[in-house]
Design an enzyme around this catalytic site. Structure first.
Site, PDB file in Angstrom:
ATOM      1  N   ARG A 271     116.079 -25.068  -8.126  1.00 40.60           N
ATOM      2  CA  ARG A 271     115.295 -23.769  -8.003  1.00 40.60           C
ATOM      3  C   ARG A 271     114.623 -23.822  -6.795  1.00 40.60           C
ATOM      4  O   ARG A 271     114.145 -24.936  -6.387  1.00 40.60           O
ATOM      5  CB  ARG A 271     114.535 -23.259  -9.226  1.00 40.60           C
ATOM      6  CG  ARG A 271     113.739 -22.038  -9.080  1.00 40.60           C
ATOM      7  CD  ARG A 271     113.144 -21.920 -10.436  1.00 40.60           C
ATOM      8  NE  ARG A 271     112.018 -22.891 -10.942  1.00 40.60           N
ATOM      9  CZ  ARG A 271     110.904 -23.016 -10.328  1.00 40.60           C
ATOM     10  NH1 ARG A 271     110.499 -22.019  -9.726  1.00 40.60           N
ATOM     11  NH2 ARG A 271     110.292 -23.914 -11.156  1.00 40.60           N
ATOM     12  N   LYS A 276     110.339 -29.485  -5.425  1.00 44.80           N
ATOM     13  CA  LYS A 276     111.743 -29.913  -5.952  1.00 44.80           C
ATOM     14  C   LYS A 276     112.159 -30.862  -4.516  1.00 44.80           C
ATOM     15  O   LYS A 276     113.170 -31.697  -4.773  1.00 44.80           O
ATOM     16  CB  LYS A 276     112.817 -28.937  -5.886  1.00 44.80           C
ATOM     17  CG  LYS A 276     112.302 -27.994  -7.127  1.00 44.80           C
ATOM     18  CD  LYS A 276     112.589 -28.640  -8.542  1.00 44.80           C
ATOM     19  CE  LYS A 276     112.375 -27.734  -9.473  1.00 44.80           C
ATOM     20  NZ  LYS A 276     112.480 -28.478 -10.866  1.00 44.80           N
ATOM     21  N   VAL A 375     118.622 -30.690 -15.144  1.00 49.41           N
ATOM     22  CA  VAL A 375     119.919 -30.768 -14.632  1.00 49.41           C
ATOM     23  C   VAL A 375     120.739 -32.015 -14.488  1.00 49.41           C
ATOM     24  O   VAL A 375     121.937 -32.325 -14.632  1.00 49.41           O
ATOM     25  CB  VAL A 375     119.501 -30.268 -13.024  1.00 49.41           C
ATOM     26  CG1 VAL A 375     120.889 -30.677 -12.295  1.00 49.41           C
ATOM     27  CG2 VAL A 375     119.393 -28.648 -12.908  1.00 49.41           C
ATOM     28  N   ALA A 376     119.723 -33.047 -14.455  1.00 50.90           N
ATOM     29  CA  ALA A 376     120.183 -34.458 -14.358  1.00 50.90           C
ATOM     30  C   ALA A 376     121.023 -34.862 -15.789  1.00 50.90           C
ATOM     31  O   ALA A 376     122.045 -35.355 -15.752  1.00 50.90           O
ATOM     32  CB  ALA A 376     119.045 -35.397 -14.333  1.00 50.90           C
ATOM     33  N   ASP A 491      73.222 -43.459 -46.695  1.00 51.36           N
ATOM     34  CA  ASP A 491      73.539 -43.983 -45.317  1.00 51.36           C
ATOM     35  C   ASP A 491      72.211 -43.527 -44.266  1.00 51.36           C
ATOM     36  O   ASP A 491      71.779 -42.466 -44.813  1.00 51.36           O
ATOM     37  CB  ASP A 491      74.704 -44.193 -44.559  1.00 51.36           C
ATOM     38  CG  ASP A 491      74.671 -44.632 -43.321  1.00 51.36           C
ATOM     39  OD1 ASP A 491      74.131 -45.591 -43.122  1.00 51.36           O
ATOM     40  OD2 ASP A 491      75.417 -43.934 -42.436  1.00 51.36           O
TER      41      ASP A 491
END
Length: 728
Positions: A271, A276, A375-376, A491
């Site tokens: 894109r 990118k 995409v990879a 406590d």
């Protein structure tokens, strides 16, 4: 069961045509599976266009009936300021480390808040108890918090599809903005990231910005647990591999090969976006041709650039720079019968993209920064003989180390990677790809979504179990049931008084002292304060009150109206000298920390230290001291912003047993720390045990804070006074 998916954009455009790619495509197989189980899906999002108010009802009805979507109506001015403003001019560049591209504006953040409220308003109109709401991405950081405040028991997931940056980057956001983003995300039961690194960056930002710690990725905030974890998003492996094996795909791939004159194909699909690194990729390809002239006329770069934000000036200038670079490379290296780059400025449908993948010898996926990059993964499952060159800055690199990993800023490294990939032996490529594809099959998008659902449900169940112990301080369950004497054990720090930056500042209000005094004077009521504090401190704070005081976690006891302290065990303090020197070393290393010595214990405080440094040092100290504590006369315990080293034989549990009268009693015990669990454990089953705060406990009930304890004391006083009054 209904799944309400929430994302900035709907899976269809405003006119009903499908959106290609993105979340809609990625989730399609899971949503089909979900519906096949008899479940329903509603998708909430902005339609991408402002719809006139008079048409909204009819439009919403049409979108629901035809597409199962619920549009969120935003006025165009708000949508522009929210989406083009804060989302894409602030969050997008900042989270991708492009800090120089960031614009910080209170105006666009106000629009962001307003848009998130509009999404919440739409969900409010359709939500039903039992729905699973799954919110997606950086456009809706605030939405989980808004929904949690309105629907405390909502089953809610949040997934971030972009990187979460390091703390040093994240804190560039103004404090008023970054704190709202973090708190908004914590409204979810589950926060998912693509990688473990992003998860750790988020957790560190929480610690540094809000001071919120985590236990193995579990965070407690506003009476609610949130789990954080890495869920690398997968793809529909079967869809891609099945089509890649089809005759139709083979025919298209063969045609591409013929058209390219059987050249070695290098592919880039992205894109249009500055993250990118497309221009850098072209520079690397140009350098590859210069360094390897033997590959001229033997390869071709197919550059597919999908149009994006075409109306934004910076994207237009980026597009021009890419166009010019493609022209320059083709002009410099091209011949009459060979063009180095085939440039396509358009989106490719699935049926054309897979053959393109299948015909590729080298796939270039080299973004400067990417959340995951599917995409990879699509490329790997669509072919067998192509080599992936992958940016180590993409989230996918954590899953695909067998690819050739590159630094996208390193031109020489990228050019060398192209050469290595294009010349790699086919058997080597197949071996590498088989390992990666096997991993992708095991982590498909279906498994990804299922895991997010089951982890969300598990955390919601934990929250439900946590809530069942929570009880209002004026509950009837916390009042005496018989006329037997009442013995109450408190406590001190974190139970009667809130924690302070310095221990000596944690003193009770006069109102609390008066309440304890009044309670201690009621008939048949005994009170004990069991604390890690030393004798002098407790004497000073509770001077003149008829209380049992137990100091140093049970080492010393002073009965009511007595001046002398009794030792509850015999000491052998040989261990203290060595440990004291170790604590002093840590104190020198960690500014803001300090060591406190008591008669039978040593305490290292890191409440005022840098959150990161203090926590890391505490873990190191805990590990170091635990290794030498065996048979050494002491033991180590982590408390609230402290590490405590105590002599064996001390402990609140043992002290409690020693001071309780041997007679029928109604016992009430209140504590907030791990040291108080010993008391809860030692007491008989019928005792009323109450934990103050968030951590896991064996106590029967839980208060949220010290204020609840104060309310309970007053409620008990009123109850006993009324019972006594009526009896007389």
């Amino acid at each position: 069961m209904r799944l309400i998916l929430v994302s900035n954009r709907l899976p269809v455009q405003w006119d009903g045509t499908p959106n290609v790619g993105g979340l809609a495509t990625g989730l399609s197989s899971f949503l089909s599976h979900w519906k096949s189980l008899g479940n329903e899906v509603l998708w909430v999002g902005w339609p991408g266009k402002s719809i006139p108010e008079k048409e909204q009802n009819q439009y919403a009805k049409k979108m629901l009936e035809e597409h199962g979507t619920i549009p969120v109506f935003l006025k165009q001015k708000l949508a522009d300021s929210f989406y083009n403003g804060f989302c894409n001019k602030t969050i997008w560049p900042l989270f991708h480390y492009f800090t120089s591209n960031c614009e910080f504006s209170d105006g666009t953040f106000s629009s962001y808040e307003e848009a998130n409220e509009e999404f919440a308003k739409t969900i409010r109109g359709i939500y039903q108890p039992g729905d699973w709401v799954w919110v997606h991405d950086y456009h809706l950081f605030l939405l989980p918090g808004i929904l949690r405040s309105e629907f405390p028991n909502i089953l809610l997931s949040f997934f971030l599809h972009i990187p979460f940056p390091t703390f040093e980057i994240f804190r560039l956001l103004p404090e008023r903005i970054h704190s709202k983003i973090l708190k908004g995300m914590l409204g979810a039961d589950l926060i998912g990231f693509h990688t473990q690194s992003y998860t750790q960056y988020f957790l560190r930002s929480l610690l540094r910005c809000l001071g919120i710690e985590n236990e193995r990725g579990i965070i407690y905030f506003q009476n609610h647990f949130t789990k954080t974890a890495a869920f690398p998003m997968g793809i529909n492996v079967e869809q891609f591999s099945k089509y890649a094996s089809s005759a139709e795909c083979d025919a298209i791939a063969d045609q591409i090969n013929t058209n390219h004159k059987k050249l070695k194909q290098i592919l880039s699909v992205d894109r249009l976006d500055y993250t990118k690194g497309v221009l850098q990729r072209l520079n690397a390809f140009e350098l590859f041709l210069k360094q390897n002239p033997n590959w001229i006329k033997r390869c071709k770069l197919v550059l597919v650039l999908v149009p994006s934000r075409t109306d934004v000036p910076s994207y237009q200038s980026m597009k021009r720079a890419i166009d010019e670079k493609v022209g320059a490379i083709n002009g410099s290296f091209g011949t009459l019968d060979w063009t180095p780059i085939l440039y396509q400025y358009k989106g490719f449908p699935f049926e054309e993209l897979v053959p393109l993948y299948k015909n590729t010898h080298v796939m270039l996926v080299t973004p400067y920064r990417d959340g995951m990059n599917l995409v990879a993964k699509e490329f790997l499952v669509s072919q067998k003989n192509g080599m992936l060159v992958l940016s180590e800055m993409a989230g996918a690199s954590a899953e695909l180390p067998e690819a050739i990993l590159v630094n996208p800023n390193d031109l020489n490294g990228m050019a060398s990677a192209i050469k290595e990939a294009i010349e790699m032996e086919e058997t080597e490529i197949k071996n590498r790809n088989e390992v990666m594809v096997t991993r992708l099959k095991e982590n498909s998008v279906m498994e990804w979504a299922k895991k997010i659902y089951t982890d969300t449900e598990d955390t919601a169940n934990r929250n439900q179990n946590f809530q069942t112990k929570s009880i209002p301080p004026n509950s009837e369950a916390l009042l005496p049931k018989t006329n037997e004497p009442i013995f109450i054990i408190f406590d001190y720090d974190g139970t009667l008084v809130p924690f302070q930056s310095l221990p000596h500042l944690a003193v009770p209000t006069q109102e609390l002292v008066d309440s304890i005094s009044k309670l201690s004077q009621l008939p048949n009521v005994s009170i004990a304060i069991i604390s890690g504090r030393d004798r002098k401190f407790l004497e000073t704070i509770f001077t003149g009150l008829p209380l049992h005081l137990v100091a140093e976690h049970g080492a010393w006891h002073r009965p009511p109206n007595k001046k002398e302290w009794n030792s509850l065990f015999h000491s052998n303090a040989d261990w203290k000298k060595e440990i004291k020197s170790r604590l002093e070393e840590f104190t020198k290393r960690v500014p803001g920390s300090f060591a406190e010595e008591k008669e039978f214990s040593l305490v290292w405080h890191f409440r005022n230290a840098d959150p990161d440094i203090g926590l890391n040092a505490a873990r190191e100290m805990l590990d170091e001291l635990s290794q030498i504590s065996s048979n050494s006369g002491f033991f180590v315990q982590r408390g609230n912003k402290i590490i405590e080293v105590r002599e064996y034989g001390t402990g609140k549990g043992k002290a409690t047993v020693k001071i309780l009268p041997d007679a029928p009693l109604q016992t009430f015990v209140f504590g907030d720390d791990t040291t108080d669990e010993d008391m809860f454990r030692e007491l008989p089953e019928e005792a009323i045990t109450v934990k103050i705060g968030k951590s896991e406990t064996i106590a029967k009930y839980r208060f949220q804070n010290t204020d609840d304890v104060h309310i309970w004391i007053k409620h008990l006083i009123n109850h006993i006074t009324n019972v006594t009054h009526h009896a007389s």
